[in-house]
Motif scaffolding. Sequence first.
Motif: not given
Length: 313
Positions: A23-38
Amino acid sequence: MAASSASSSAARSCYQFIDIGANLTDPVFRGLYRGKQAHPDDFGAMMERASSIGLDKMIVTGGSLEDSKKALQLARSNDRLYCTVGCHPTRCDDFEKASSPQQYLDDMQALIREGQGKVVALGELGLDYDRLHFCAKETQLKYFEMQFQLAEATGLPLFLHSRNAHEDFIDLLRKHRGRYSGGVVHSFTGDACEIPDMLELGLHIGINGCSLKTAENLAAMKSIPREKLMIETDAPWCEIRSTHAGYRHVKTSFPSKKKERFEAGSCVKSRNEPCHIVNVLEVMAGERSEDASELADTLYRNTMKLFFPCSTT
Protein backbone atom coordinates in the motif's frame (compact mmCIF):
# COMPACT_ATOMS: atom_id res chain seq x y z
CA MET A 1 20.30 -17.36 16.34
CA ALA A 2 21.05 -13.63 16.28
CA ALA A 3 19.45 -11.71 13.45
CA SER A 4 21.83 -10.61 10.71
CA SER A 5 22.10 -7.03 9.50
CA ALA A 6 20.31 -6.17 6.28
CA SER A 7 23.41 -4.33 5.16
CA SER A 8 25.25 -7.58 4.50
CA SER A 9 26.00 -8.46 0.87
CA ALA A 10 24.10 -11.74 1.31
CA ALA A 11 20.93 -9.89 2.27
CA ARG A 12 21.37 -7.58 -0.72
CA SER A 13 21.90 -10.17 -3.40
CA CYS A 14 20.60 -13.64 -2.50
CA TYR A 15 16.95 -13.29 -3.46
CA GLN A 16 14.68 -11.91 -6.13
CA PHE A 17 11.21 -10.87 -4.96
CA ILE A 18 7.90 -9.54 -6.22
CA ASP A 19 5.79 -8.00 -3.47
CA ILE A 20 2.25 -8.70 -4.68
CA GLY A 21 0.61 -6.30 -2.22
CA ALA A 22 2.10 -3.02 -0.98
CA ASN A 23 0.00 0.00 0.00
CA LEU A 24 2.63 2.48 -1.13
CA THR A 25 0.19 5.36 -1.57
CA ASP A 26 -0.29 5.42 2.21
CA PRO A 27 0.79 8.84 3.56
CA VAL A 28 3.04 7.25 6.21
CA PHE A 29 5.64 6.68 3.48
CA ARG A 30 5.69 10.46 3.09
CA GLY A 31 6.06 11.00 6.83
CA LEU A 32 2.37 11.85 7.35
CA TYR A 33 0.49 10.16 10.21
CA ARG A 34 -3.17 11.08 10.72
CA GLY A 35 -2.63 14.31 8.82
CA LYS A 36 0.44 15.43 10.77
CA GLN A 37 4.00 15.52 9.43
CA ALA A 38 5.96 13.36 11.88
CA HIS A 39 9.18 13.11 9.86
CA PRO A 40 10.54 13.97 6.39
CA ASP A 41 9.30 12.17 3.29
CA ASP A 42 11.43 9.02 3.08
CA PHE A 43 9.76 7.30 0.14
CA GLY A 44 12.99 7.27 -1.84
CA ALA A 45 14.96 5.71 1.00
CA MET A 46 12.23 3.09 1.46
CA MET A 47 12.49 2.20 -2.23
CA GLU A 48 16.29 1.94 -1.97
CA ARG A 49 15.96 -0.50 0.94
CA ALA A 50 13.52 -2.54 -1.11
CA SER A 51 15.99 -2.70 -3.98
CA SER A 52 18.87 -3.69 -1.70
CA ILE A 53 16.96 -6.73 -0.43
CA GLY A 54 16.17 -7.98 -3.94
CA LEU A 55 12.74 -6.55 -4.74
CA ASP A 56 12.41 -6.61 -8.51
CA LYS A 57 8.75 -5.58 -8.72
CA MET A 58 6.07 -4.28 -6.34
CA ILE A 59 2.34 -4.23 -6.98
CA VAL A 60 0.69 -1.17 -5.44
CA THR A 61 -2.77 -1.99 -4.11
CA GLY A 62 -5.82 -0.03 -5.22
CA GLY A 63 -8.74 -0.10 -2.78
CA SER A 64 -11.23 2.20 -4.52
CA LEU A 65 -11.47 4.19 -7.74
CA GLU A 66 -9.63 7.13 -6.18
CA ASP A 67 -7.04 4.89 -4.53
CA SER A 68 -6.51 3.12 -7.83
CA LYS A 69 -5.90 6.43 -9.63
CA LYS A 70 -3.20 7.25 -7.08
CA ALA A 71 -1.75 3.75 -7.36
CA LEU A 72 -1.50 4.06 -11.15
CA GLN A 73 0.07 7.51 -10.89
CA LEU A 74 2.68 6.12 -8.51
CA ALA A 75 3.28 3.03 -10.64
CA ARG A 76 4.02 5.25 -13.64
CA SER A 77 6.76 7.01 -11.67
CA ASN A 78 8.98 3.94 -11.28
CA ASP A 79 9.82 1.03 -13.56
CA ARG A 80 9.60 -1.44 -10.66
CA LEU A 81 6.07 -0.45 -9.65
CA TYR A 82 2.79 -1.85 -10.96
CA CYS A 83 -0.73 -1.64 -9.54
CA THR A 84 -4.21 -3.06 -9.16
CA VAL A 85 -7.55 -1.39 -9.89
CA GLY A 86 -10.66 -2.34 -7.93
CA CYS A 87 -12.87 -1.73 -4.92
CA HIS A 88 -12.12 -3.23 -1.51
CA PRO A 89 -15.13 -4.77 0.25
CA THR A 90 -15.07 -2.18 3.03
CA ARG A 91 -15.21 0.60 0.40
CA CYS A 92 -18.13 -0.74 -1.63
CA ASP A 93 -20.40 2.07 -0.45
CA ASP A 94 -18.45 4.15 -2.99
CA PHE A 95 -20.45 2.48 -5.77
CA GLU A 96 -23.64 4.02 -4.38
CA LYS A 97 -22.05 7.41 -3.70
CA ALA A 98 -21.18 7.75 -7.39
CA SER A 99 -23.61 9.08 -10.01
CA SER A 100 -24.53 5.43 -10.53
CA PRO A 101 -22.94 2.07 -9.62
CA GLN A 102 -22.51 1.26 -13.31
CA GLN A 103 -20.72 4.55 -13.90
CA TYR A 104 -18.34 3.76 -11.03
CA LEU A 105 -17.62 0.40 -12.65
CA ASP A 106 -17.20 1.99 -16.07
CA ASP A 107 -14.75 4.51 -14.62
CA MET A 108 -12.67 1.67 -13.18
CA GLN A 109 -12.65 -0.05 -16.56
CA ALA A 110 -11.54 3.18 -18.23
CA LEU A 111 -8.72 3.48 -15.69
CA ILE A 112 -7.61 -0.08 -16.46
CA ARG A 113 -7.48 0.76 -20.17
CA GLU A 114 -5.56 3.95 -19.42
CA GLY A 115 -3.06 2.01 -17.31
CA GLN A 116 -2.38 -0.81 -19.76
CA GLY A 117 1.05 -2.24 -19.02
CA LYS A 118 1.00 -0.97 -15.44
CA VAL A 119 -2.33 -2.37 -14.19
CA VAL A 120 -1.69 -6.09 -13.64
CA ALA A 121 -4.68 -7.19 -11.54
CA LEU A 122 -8.27 -6.44 -10.64
CA GLY A 123 -8.64 -5.69 -6.97
CA GLU A 124 -8.51 -5.48 -4.13
CA LEU A 125 -11.96 -7.07 -4.13
CA GLY A 126 -13.81 -9.66 -2.09
CA LEU A 127 -15.68 -9.88 1.22
CA ASP A 128 -14.85 -8.74 4.76
CA TYR A 129 -17.35 -9.73 7.43
CA ASP A 130 -14.97 -8.69 10.23
CA ARG A 131 -15.55 -5.02 9.36
CA LEU A 132 -19.25 -4.74 8.61
CA HIS A 133 -19.24 -1.40 10.43
CA PHE A 134 -17.51 -0.01 7.32
CA CYS A 135 -19.81 -1.61 4.75
CA ALA A 136 -22.90 -3.80 5.09
CA LYS A 137 -22.79 -7.45 4.05
CA GLU A 138 -25.43 -7.04 1.36
CA THR A 139 -23.53 -4.13 -0.20
CA GLN A 140 -20.28 -6.08 -0.20
CA LEU A 141 -21.91 -9.07 -1.86
CA LYS A 142 -23.60 -6.95 -4.54
CA TYR A 143 -20.47 -5.11 -5.64
CA PHE A 144 -18.05 -8.00 -5.30
CA GLU A 145 -20.29 -9.79 -7.79
CA MET A 146 -20.59 -6.73 -10.01
CA GLN A 147 -16.81 -6.51 -10.38
CA PHE A 148 -16.73 -9.85 -12.20
CA GLN A 149 -17.90 -7.77 -15.17
CA LEU A 150 -14.46 -6.16 -15.12
CA ALA A 151 -12.71 -9.50 -14.78
CA GLU A 152 -14.48 -10.78 -17.87
CA ALA A 153 -13.98 -7.59 -19.87
CA THR A 154 -10.29 -7.12 -19.10
CA GLY A 155 -8.98 -10.66 -18.59
CA LEU A 156 -6.99 -9.48 -15.58
CA PRO A 157 -6.32 -11.89 -12.70
CA LEU A 158 -8.01 -11.19 -9.38
CA PHE A 159 -6.36 -9.75 -6.27
CA LEU A 160 -8.73 -11.06 -3.63
CA HIS A 161 -9.60 -10.29 0.00
CA SER A 162 -11.51 -12.60 2.35
CA ARG A 163 -12.09 -12.15 6.08
CA ASN A 164 -14.54 -14.37 7.99
CA ALA A 165 -16.59 -14.80 4.82
CA HIS A 166 -15.28 -18.02 3.32
CA GLU A 167 -18.56 -19.69 2.34
CA ASP A 168 -20.01 -16.67 0.53
CA PHE A 169 -16.61 -15.81 -0.95
CA ILE A 170 -16.13 -19.27 -2.46
CA ASP A 171 -19.76 -19.49 -3.62
CA LEU A 172 -19.40 -16.32 -5.70
CA LEU A 173 -16.04 -17.37 -7.11
CA ARG A 174 -17.52 -20.73 -8.13
CA LYS A 175 -20.58 -19.06 -9.65
CA HIS A 176 -18.40 -16.82 -11.82
CA ARG A 177 -15.53 -19.24 -12.48
CA GLY A 178 -15.78 -18.83 -16.23
CA ARG A 179 -15.41 -15.05 -16.02
CA TYR A 180 -11.90 -14.70 -14.51
CA SER A 181 -8.51 -15.97 -15.54
CA GLY A 182 -7.05 -16.78 -12.12
CA GLY A 183 -6.07 -14.90 -9.03
CA VAL A 184 -4.57 -14.80 -5.57
CA VAL A 185 -6.24 -14.65 -2.17
CA HIS A 186 -3.94 -12.11 -0.61
CA SER A 187 -3.02 -11.79 3.08
CA PHE A 188 -4.43 -15.23 3.87
CA THR A 189 -5.40 -15.63 7.53
CA GLY A 190 -8.02 -18.35 7.25
CA ASP A 191 -8.12 -21.92 8.50
CA ALA A 192 -6.34 -24.79 6.77
CA CYS A 193 -9.73 -26.30 5.94
CA GLU A 194 -10.45 -23.32 3.63
CA ILE A 195 -7.41 -23.93 1.43
CA PRO A 196 -8.74 -26.88 -0.64
CA ASP A 197 -11.66 -24.74 -1.87
CA MET A 198 -9.21 -22.09 -3.11
CA LEU A 199 -6.94 -24.63 -4.75
CA GLU A 200 -9.94 -26.25 -6.46
CA LEU A 201 -10.61 -22.90 -8.14
CA GLY A 202 -6.99 -22.65 -9.26
CA LEU A 203 -6.25 -19.72 -6.96
CA HIS A 204 -2.89 -18.81 -5.47
CA ILE A 205 -2.53 -17.81 -1.82
CA GLY A 206 -0.57 -14.77 -0.65
CA ILE A 207 1.38 -14.87 2.61
CA ASN A 208 2.49 -11.91 4.73
CA GLY A 209 3.12 -11.21 8.41
CA CYS A 210 -0.59 -11.45 9.25
CA SER A 211 -0.52 -15.00 7.85
CA LEU A 212 2.18 -16.06 10.31
CA LYS A 213 0.90 -14.94 13.72
CA THR A 214 -0.24 -18.20 15.33
CA ALA A 215 0.65 -21.87 15.31
CA GLU A 216 -2.59 -22.47 13.41
CA ASN A 217 -1.57 -19.87 10.80
CA LEU A 218 1.78 -21.58 10.35
CA ALA A 219 0.18 -25.00 9.96
CA ALA A 220 -2.15 -23.62 7.29
CA MET A 221 0.73 -22.00 5.41
CA LYS A 222 2.71 -25.26 5.50
CA SER A 223 -0.19 -27.12 3.88
CA ILE A 224 -0.24 -24.92 0.75
CA PRO A 225 1.56 -26.47 -2.23
CA ARG A 226 4.68 -24.52 -3.12
CA GLU A 227 3.46 -23.84 -6.65
CA LYS A 228 0.38 -22.05 -5.27
CA LEU A 229 2.21 -19.71 -2.88
CA MET A 230 2.96 -16.01 -3.29
CA ILE A 231 4.66 -13.54 -0.96
CA GLU A 232 3.79 -10.00 0.09
CA THR A 233 4.17 -7.41 2.84
CA ASP A 234 0.83 -5.51 2.76
CA ALA A 235 3.00 -2.59 3.86
CA PRO A 236 2.61 -0.48 5.93
CA TRP A 237 0.51 -3.11 7.72
CA CYS A 238 1.09 -6.75 8.69
CA GLU A 239 4.61 -6.56 10.11
CA ILE A 240 6.03 -9.67 11.76
CA ARG A 241 6.20 -8.98 15.49
CA SER A 242 8.23 -10.62 18.21
CA THR A 243 5.02 -12.02 19.71
CA HIS A 244 4.14 -13.92 16.52
CA ALA A 245 4.59 -17.66 16.35
CA GLY A 246 6.75 -17.41 13.24
CA TYR A 247 9.14 -14.80 14.62
CA ARG A 248 11.66 -17.43 15.75
CA HIS A 249 12.62 -17.95 12.10
CA VAL A 250 13.48 -14.27 11.43
CA LYS A 251 17.17 -13.83 10.67
CA THR A 252 17.49 -10.42 9.03
CA SER A 253 17.06 -7.22 11.02
CA PHE A 254 16.78 -3.61 9.93
CA PRO A 255 17.82 -0.54 11.96
CA SER A 256 14.64 1.26 13.03
CA LYS A 257 13.65 4.33 15.01
CA LYS A 258 10.33 5.56 16.32
CA LYS A 259 8.78 8.14 14.02
CA GLU A 260 9.30 10.79 16.71
CA ARG A 261 13.03 10.04 16.60
CA PHE A 262 13.30 9.59 12.86
CA GLU A 263 16.77 8.95 11.52
CA ALA A 264 17.57 9.06 7.80
CA GLY A 265 18.52 5.63 6.52
CA SER A 266 16.58 3.73 9.20
CA CYS A 267 13.17 2.11 8.98
CA VAL A 268 10.35 3.60 11.03
CA LYS A 269 9.44 1.37 13.95
CA SER A 270 6.07 -0.41 13.51
CA ARG A 271 5.76 0.77 9.90
CA ASN A 272 6.05 -2.31 7.73
CA GLU A 273 7.77 -1.72 4.40
CA PRO A 274 8.67 -3.79 1.34
CA CYS A 275 12.22 -4.65 2.45
CA HIS A 276 10.69 -6.72 5.26
CA ILE A 277 9.56 -9.23 2.65
CA VAL A 278 12.80 -11.08 3.38
CA ASN A 279 11.50 -11.77 6.90
CA VAL A 280 8.30 -13.26 5.47
CA LEU A 281 10.44 -15.54 3.31
CA GLU A 282 12.57 -16.55 6.31
CA VAL A 283 9.51 -17.57 8.32
CA MET A 284 7.94 -19.42 5.40
CA ALA A 285 11.13 -21.32 4.57
CA GLY A 286 11.98 -22.04 8.21
CA GLU A 287 8.54 -23.37 9.07
CA ARG A 288 8.34 -25.45 5.88
CA SER A 289 11.93 -26.74 6.32
CA GLU A 290 12.73 -25.60 2.79
CA ASP A 291 15.74 -23.87 1.31
CA ALA A 292 14.99 -20.14 1.31
CA SER A 293 16.64 -19.48 -2.06
CA GLU A 294 14.75 -22.27 -3.76
CA LEU A 295 11.47 -21.16 -2.22
CA ALA A 296 12.11 -17.55 -3.25
CA ASP A 297 12.73 -18.68 -6.83
CA THR A 298 9.44 -20.60 -6.87
CA LEU A 299 7.50 -17.65 -5.43
CA TYR A 300 8.98 -15.38 -8.08
CA ARG A 301 8.07 -17.75 -10.91
CA ASN A 302 4.53 -18.22 -9.57
CA THR A 303 4.01 -14.46 -9.50
CA MET A 304 5.50 -13.82 -12.92
CA LYS A 305 3.27 -16.47 -14.45
CA LEU A 306 0.06 -14.97 -13.04
CA PHE A 307 0.69 -11.22 -13.19
CA PHE A 308 3.38 -10.84 -15.87
CA PRO A 309 2.71 -13.70 -18.33
CA CYS A 310 4.11 -11.81 -21.31
CA SER A 311 7.49 -11.58 -19.57
CA THR A 312 7.82 -15.33 -18.94
CA THR A 313 9.32 -17.75 -21.41
